[in-house]
Design an enzyme around this catalytic site. Structure first.
Site, PDB file in Angstrom:
ATOM      1  N   ALA A 126      34.549  70.230 -13.018  1.00 40.83           N
ATOM      2  CA  ALA A 126      36.097  70.726 -12.986  1.00 40.83           C
ATOM      3  C   ALA A 126      36.864  70.650 -14.403  1.00 40.83           C
ATOM      4  O   ALA A 126      38.066  70.990 -14.364  1.00 40.83           O
ATOM      5  CB  ALA A 126      36.768  69.764 -11.964  1.00 40.83           C
ATOM      6  N   LYS A 175      41.957  73.748 -14.478  1.00 44.07           N
ATOM      7  CA  LYS A 175      42.491  72.711 -15.689  1.00 44.07           C
ATOM      8  C   LYS A 175      42.050  73.639 -17.116  1.00 44.07           C
ATOM      9  O   LYS A 175      42.919  73.814 -17.550  1.00 44.07           O
ATOM     10  CB  LYS A 175      41.546  71.375 -15.758  1.00 44.07           C
ATOM     11  CG  LYS A 175      41.312  70.757 -14.439  1.00 44.07           C
ATOM     12  CD  LYS A 175      42.563  70.273 -13.856  1.00 44.07           C
ATOM     13  CE  LYS A 175      42.485  69.792 -12.253  1.00 44.07           C
ATOM     14  NZ  LYS A 175      41.716  69.417 -11.356  1.00 44.07           N
ATOM     15  N   ASP A 213      29.629  68.915  -9.857  1.00 47.28           N
ATOM     16  CA  ASP A 213      30.984  69.315  -9.913  1.00 47.28           C
ATOM     17  C   ASP A 213      31.420  69.347 -11.369  1.00 47.28           C
ATOM     18  O   ASP A 213      31.673  68.241 -12.221  1.00 47.28           O
ATOM     19  CB  ASP A 213      32.007  68.088  -9.315  1.00 47.28           C
ATOM     20  CG  ASP A 213      33.348  68.540  -9.015  1.00 47.28           C
ATOM     21  OD1 ASP A 213      33.875  69.568  -9.679  1.00 47.28           O
ATOM     22  OD2 ASP A 213      34.021  67.945  -8.025  1.00 47.28           O
ATOM     23  N   TRP A 245      35.888  61.353  -6.721  1.00 48.30           N
ATOM     24  CA  TRP A 245      37.282  62.100  -6.523  1.00 48.30           C
ATOM     25  C   TRP A 245      37.041  61.654  -4.919  1.00 48.30           C
ATOM     26  O   TRP A 245      36.435  62.247  -4.208  1.00 48.30           O
ATOM     27  CB  TRP A 245      36.876  63.523  -6.766  1.00 48.30           C
ATOM     28  CG  TRP A 245      38.296  64.320  -6.644  1.00 48.30           C
ATOM     29  CD1 TRP A 245      39.570  64.085  -6.815  1.00 48.30           C
ATOM     30  CD2 TRP A 245      38.415  65.572  -5.952  1.00 48.30           C
ATOM     31  NE1 TRP A 245      40.296  64.831  -6.191  1.00 48.30           N
ATOM     32  CE2 TRP A 245      39.671  65.852  -5.859  1.00 48.30           C
ATOM     33  CE3 TRP A 245      37.339  66.281  -5.105  1.00 48.30           C
ATOM     34  CZ2 TRP A 245      40.126  67.097  -5.557  1.00 48.30           C
ATOM     35  CZ3 TRP A 245      37.769  67.711  -4.560  1.00 48.30           C
ATOM     36  CH2 TRP A 245      39.163  67.907  -4.609  1.00 48.30           C
TER      37      TRP A 245
HETATM   38  C1  LMR Z   1      43.002  65.164  -9.298  1.00 49.29           C
HETATM   39  O1  LMR Z   1      41.972  64.574  -9.163  1.00 49.29           O
HETATM   40  O2  LMR Z   1      44.271  64.563  -9.472  1.00 49.29           O
HETATM   41  C2  LMR Z   1      43.022  66.595  -9.201  1.00 49.29           C
HETATM   42  O3  LMR Z   1      41.709  67.002  -8.751  1.00 49.29           O
HETATM   43  C3  LMR Z   1      43.853  67.467  -8.276  1.00 49.29           C
HETATM   44  C4  LMR Z   1      43.542  67.094  -6.751  1.00 49.29           C
HETATM   45  O4  LMR Z   1      43.410  68.042  -6.225  1.00 49.29           O
HETATM   46  O5  LMR Z   1      43.354  65.876  -6.488  1.00 49.29           O
END
Ligand code: LMR
Length: 392
Positions: free
Chosen positions: A209, A242, A207, A126
């Site tokens: 999420a 989420k 992590d 990410w």
């Molecule tokens: C994403 O990866 O799209 C989500 O986790 C939202 C974000 O904050 O980037």
């Protein structure tokens, strides 16, 4: 003073929200930011959340401060949901503003405890992970994760790179539903990663999420639970954005597992970090989660709706893999059906992603990460034929 500032790079994911909004084409399709959408394109408030909000409105008598660590009942409920029973005496925990808040606090805790610790991130990960690590000025390293040729895991590369981990380094692992790739370790691969990191004396930093978006609420926590049992110290940053659909309420938790006799000191440091950064964490979303998890009927309803969400994404995955097989006359995209979570990295070039946007009004992140939940039965064939055109 402020004239010394220079422009910051835009976040590549959040940038898409504005681009999509400003596109006048009625046929546009948003596969960008990781937000769940139902077949009509709405991100609904889950039934149990609505019910808890109604009850809260009737019963809440004060908005005075909670503790610096948040409501202990929320923290305990989250430790239970993520780890199951048996970890309470090792778990220090604080409520945080969303999963991002938990990641930020975890990194600050690592930096306070061991400024020399390197933070290892999967390649790719990410984008906000490296961004925050860099912002905090912490040493950072990458380990190979994704094999673009197979759209699966580059497991040999991952093991080879993690051999470079030094004792005390923090290794960030996506507990389930890897973002951005959608490719996940098998249970046997997790076992090997755990054994390697144990040998290295690493501190796993999980992590989590998307618990409940991959193989199921319990299944998605399985790797995190194994890690929790295998290491003396583990950090877990979890999000309720989420799985409870409460994105804007900013609801997350940071759990730091330690020995039971260190727990109080670690807990005090987590509360200290909250105080330095924002004092009390947001409460509304955390309170709703606590109410849902404390009520058998609400829990059952929430689990059922979450399962519907998960099944819907799995149905969309199979439908898209089938349509892509037909449209491209190849098995190149079969991996879409095997990936898990909201995302799959499709393996398109940046130019192909741009032409999907310009010529077809289809929005996804530049690395070809798509949000599966942005699709519905009507748009699946539209996407498949657009992909066939841009790669053809
Ligand atoms: C994403 O990866 O799209 C989500 O986790 C939202 C974000 O904050 O980037």
């Amino acid at each position: 003073m402020l004239e010394a500032l220079t422009a910051q790079p835009q976040d590549k994911i959040l940038q898409l929200i504005a681009l999509y909004r400003d596109d006048p084409r009625p046929t546009k399709i948003d596969l960008g930011v990781g937000v769940y959408k139902d077949a009509t394109g709405l991100t609904p408030v889950m039934r149990a959340v609505k019910a808890a909000e109604r009850k809260l409105w009737e019963e809440e008598t004060t908005k005075t401060y909670t503790g610096l660590a948040g409501d202990p009942a929320f923290n305990a409920a989250m430790v239970g949901m993520i780890l199951g029973d048996g970890f309470a005496d090792r778990a220090a925990s604080v409520a945080t503003p969303g999963g991002t808040g938990a990641i930020r606090q975890a990194l600050e805790l690592i930096r306070m405890a061991n400024p020399a610790a390197k933070v290892w991130l999967s390649a790719p990960t990410w984008p906000n992970h490296p961004s925050i690590v860099r912002y905090l000025g912490m040493p950072m390293a990458e380990y190979r994760y994704f094999d673009a040729a197979t759209s699966g895991i580059d497991f040999a590369g991952l093991l080879a790179d993690l051999e470079g981990v030094a004792a005390g380094d923090a290794v960030l692992l996506h507990g389930c539903c890897h973002n951005p790739t959608g490719a996940n370790l098998s249970p046997a691969e997790w076992d090997q990663v755990i054994a390697l990191l144990q040998r290295k004396g690493a501190v796993p930093f999980v992590d989590l999420a998307y618990q409940g978006f991959g193989d199921g609420l319990e299944e998605d926590a399985a790797a995190t639970r194994k890690i929790a049992a295998a290491f003396p110290e583990v950090l877990i940053a979890a999000s309720c954005s989420k799985n409870f659909g409460i994105y804007r309420e900013r609801t997350g938790v940071l759990i730091a597992l330690t020995s039971s006799d260190r727990r109080a000191v670690v807990q005090g440091n987590l509360a200290f970090l909250n105080r330095q950064n924002y004092s009390f964490p947001p409460d509304h979303g955390a309170r709703l989660v606590t109410m849902i998890l404390a009520d058998t009927a609400l829990t059952a309803d929430w689990k059922q709706e979450l399962e519907e969400v998960r099944q819907n994404m799995l149905t969309l995955r199979s439908a898209l893999a089938d349509e892509l097989r037909r449209a491209t006359n190849s098995d190149r995209f079969d991996f879409v059906a095997h990936h898990r979570g909201m995302f799959s990295r499709l393996g398109l070039t940046e130019a192909e992603v741009t032409s999907l946007r310009d010529a077809h009004g289809i929005y996804m992140v530049g690395d070809s990460r798509m949000n599966i939940a942005g699709l519905n039965a009507t748009t699946v064939p539209v996407l498949a034929s657009a992909i066939a055109k841009v790669i053809g």
